[in-house]
Write a protein that holds these residues in place. Sequence first.
Motif, mmCIF file in Angstrom:
data_model
loop_
_atom_site.group_PDB
_atom_site.id
_atom_site.type_symbol
_atom_site.label_atom_id
_atom_site.label_comp_id
_atom_site.label_asym_id
_atom_site.label_seq_id
_atom_site.Cartn_x
_atom_site.Cartn_y
_atom_site.Cartn_z
ATOM 1 N N GLU A 186 8.912 1.176 -6.720
ATOM 2 C CA GLU A 186 9.654 1.166 -5.457
ATOM 3 C C GLU A 186 11.160 1.211 -5.699
ATOM 4 O O GLU A 186 11.887 1.919 -5.009
ATOM 5 C CB GLU A 186 9.284 -0.062 -4.621
ATOM 6 C CG GLU A 186 7.875 -0.012 -4.064
ATOM 7 C CD GLU A 186 7.637 1.183 -3.164
ATOM 8 O OE1 GLU A 186 8.504 1.502 -2.329
ATOM 9 O OE2 GLU A 186 6.574 1.817 -3.305
ATOM 10 N N ARG A 214 0.394 -5.492 -11.953
ATOM 11 C CA ARG A 214 0.389 -4.600 -10.787
ATOM 12 C C ARG A 214 1.612 -4.824 -9.912
ATOM 13 O O ARG A 214 2.247 -3.882 -9.449
ATOM 14 C CB ARG A 214 -0.883 -4.812 -9.964
ATOM 15 C CG ARG A 214 -2.086 -4.168 -10.556
ATOM 16 C CD ARG A 214 -3.270 -4.235 -9.588
ATOM 17 N NE ARG A 214 -4.476 -3.884 -10.284
ATOM 18 C CZ ARG A 214 -5.496 -4.703 -10.498
ATOM 19 N NH1 ARG A 214 -5.452 -5.937 -10.026
ATOM 20 N NH2 ARG A 214 -6.551 -4.304 -11.154
ATOM 21 N N HIS A 269 4.508 -2.073 -9.440
ATOM 22 C CA HIS A 269 4.717 -1.577 -8.075
ATOM 23 C C HIS A 269 6.179 -1.761 -7.667
ATOM 24 O O HIS A 269 6.798 -0.863 -7.080
ATOM 25 C CB HIS A 269 3.789 -2.300 -7.095
ATOM 26 C CG HIS A 269 3.974 -1.895 -5.670
ATOM 27 N ND1 HIS A 269 3.553 -0.680 -5.200
ATOM 28 C CD2 HIS A 269 4.564 -2.524 -4.624
ATOM 29 C CE1 HIS A 269 3.867 -0.586 -3.922
ATOM 30 N NE2 HIS A 269 4.484 -1.696 -3.550
#
Length: 84
Positions: free
Chosen positions: A46, A38, A42
Amino acid sequence: MRTVLVIVALVLILGLIGWITFGTGDRPSMRLETDRVRHDTHEAVERGKDAIDGARGSLREELRDEEREEVPRKRQEFAPDDRP
């Protein structure tokens, strides 16, 4: 046979990047590190957003610069001819 090789390669790659860990001892195990997955995904999303925003900003600046250069030319092209 190809399928087995692909699966083995995938497990090794995921193990090398830390998404899968192997436990030893009385009960050997293989664990998927979901928190790490995760976090990494993530972070990748970004970075992708930042790259797209940066490219978008650069493109807008370039378009503005081109428009600034073209406006005087257009004015000169359509200016009335005041020559006698």
